[in-house]
Design a protein around this motif. Structure first.
Motif, PDB file in Angstrom:
ATOM      1  N   ARG A  31       0.908  -1.187   0.043  1.00 51.48           N
ATOM      2  CA  ARG A  31       0.137  -0.034  -0.136  1.00 51.48           C
ATOM      3  C   ARG A  31       0.798   1.148   0.081  1.00 51.48           C
ATOM      4  O   ARG A  31       0.495   2.253  -0.775  1.00 51.48           O
ATOM      5  CB  ARG A  31      -1.031   0.035   1.250  1.00 51.48           C
ATOM      6  N   ALA A  32       1.932   1.168   0.943  1.00 50.67           N
ATOM      7  CA  ALA A  32       2.729   2.326   0.893  1.00 50.67           C
ATOM      8  C   ALA A  32       3.471   2.767  -0.587  1.00 50.67           C
ATOM      9  O   ALA A  32       3.717   3.619  -1.148  1.00 50.67           O
ATOM     10  CB  ALA A  32       3.795   2.181   1.925  1.00 50.67           C
ATOM     11  N   GLU A  33       4.003   1.784  -0.885  1.00 53.12           N
ATOM     12  CA  GLU A  33       4.555   1.696  -2.409  1.00 53.12           C
ATOM     13  C   GLU A  33       3.602   2.099  -3.566  1.00 53.12           C
ATOM     14  O   GLU A  33       3.986   2.894  -4.325  1.00 53.12           O
ATOM     15  CB  GLU A  33       5.330   0.358  -2.732  1.00 53.12           C
ATOM     16  N   ASP A  35       1.191   3.998  -3.194  1.00 51.19           N
ATOM     17  CA  ASP A  35       0.944   5.651  -2.610  1.00 51.19           C
ATOM     18  C   ASP A  35       2.083   6.430  -3.075  1.00 51.19           C
ATOM     19  O   ASP A  35       1.823   7.599  -3.779  1.00 51.19           O
ATOM     20  CB  ASP A  35       0.822   5.934  -0.995  1.00 51.19           C
ATOM     21  N   LEU A  36       3.209   5.831  -2.911  1.00 49.47           N
ATOM     22  CA  LEU A  36       4.585   6.657  -3.565  1.00 49.47           C
ATOM     23  C   LEU A  36       4.386   6.672  -4.895  1.00 49.47           C
ATOM     24  O   LEU A  36       4.934   7.709  -5.511  1.00 49.47           O
ATOM     25  CB  LEU A  36       5.824   5.769  -3.023  1.00 49.47           C
ATOM     26  N   ALA A  37       4.269   5.581  -5.530  1.00 51.10           N
ATOM     27  CA  ALA A  37       4.025   5.479  -7.034  1.00 51.10           C
ATOM     28  C   ALA A  37       3.112   6.545  -7.628  1.00 51.10           C
ATOM     29  O   ALA A  37       3.318   7.321  -8.583  1.00 51.10           O
ATOM     30  CB  ALA A  37       3.682   4.071  -7.322  1.00 51.10           C
ATOM     31  N   LYS A  38       1.860   6.759  -6.675  1.00 49.72           N
ATOM     32  CA  LYS A  38       0.917   7.502  -7.228  1.00 49.72           C
ATOM     33  C   LYS A  38       1.415   9.028  -7.256  1.00 49.72           C
ATOM     34  O   LYS A  38       1.201   9.929  -8.071  1.00 49.72           O
ATOM     35  CB  LYS A  38      -0.286   7.419  -6.454  1.00 49.72           C
ATOM     36  N   LEU A  39       1.932   9.325  -6.088  1.00 49.24           N
ATOM     37  CA  LEU A  39       2.681  10.675  -5.768  1.00 49.24           C
ATOM     38  C   LEU A  39       3.765  10.978  -7.074  1.00 49.24           C
ATOM     39  O   LEU A  39       3.681  12.014  -7.340  1.00 49.24           O
ATOM     40  CB  LEU A  39       3.340  10.738  -4.519  1.00 49.24           C
ATOM     41  N   GLU A  40       4.522  10.113  -7.113  1.00 48.96           N
ATOM     42  CA  GLU A  40       5.420  10.336  -8.358  1.00 48.96           C
ATOM     43  C   GLU A  40       5.067  10.329  -9.721  1.00 48.96           C
ATOM     44  O   GLU A  40       5.448  11.395 -10.378  1.00 48.96           O
ATOM     45  CB  GLU A  40       6.503   9.115  -7.971  1.00 48.96           C
ATOM     46  N   LYS A  42       1.853  11.457 -10.384  1.00 44.86           N
ATOM     47  CA  LYS A  42       1.205  12.640 -10.449  1.00 44.86           C
ATOM     48  C   LYS A  42       2.232  13.801 -10.777  1.00 44.86           C
ATOM     49  O   LYS A  42       2.028  14.692 -11.548  1.00 44.86           O
ATOM     50  CB  LYS A  42       0.379  12.908  -9.072  1.00 44.86           C
TER      51      LYS A  42
END
Length: 144
Positions: A31-33, A35-40, A42
């Protein structure tokens, strides 16, 4: 689900509790990975959009420059002594010749496209093998 508390020893937990703890940790990590991928992604999408806008503006300015240089070339021919209509016709003819050359080069490049010839062949071979239910004597070799 059970969690490992700071004062608790992992050795005291049962196998089921350890599996539950591991799957919970893996779930949290995934889940954390994500979320990080989504932020990157974006942030990268914003950068790509801004870059695309900049390229579009540069292309528009380049088009205006070509128009202005074409007019300047035509008036340069007029200064040499050629009639106005002939000068603009000559400049247009040069662009027509350039466009024809580029179309010819593009056409030759497109004709060279194979269309995934090896992939189509291996798919045909796979389908043939499946139809024959995988008989060992029917294994095709990869062909170029």
């Amino acid at each position: 689900m059970s969690e490992a508390l700071p004062g608790e020893r992992v050795e005291d937990k049962s196998l089921g509790e350890l599996v539950a703890l591991a799957s919970s940790n893996i779930s949290n990590l995934v889940r954390a990975e994500m979320d990080l991928a989504k932020l990157e992604l974006k942030a990268d999408a914003k950068k790509a959009a801004l870059g695309g806008v900049m390229f579009s503006i540069a292309a528009l300015i380049g088009g205006l420059i070509v128009i202005l240089l074409s007019i300047a070339a035509a008036y340069g021919l007029v200064a040499v002594g050629i009639w106005h209509w002939a000068a603009f016709l000559i400049v247009s003819g040069v662009y027509l010749l350039l466009a024809a050359i580029l179309i010819g080069i593009g056409y030759l490049r497109i004709r060279k496209i194979d269309g995934a010839k090896r992939t189509r062949q291996t798919l045909k071979d796979d389908l043939t093998m499946l139809r024959h239910r995988g008989d060992p004597g029917d294994t095709p070799a990869i062909k170029d």
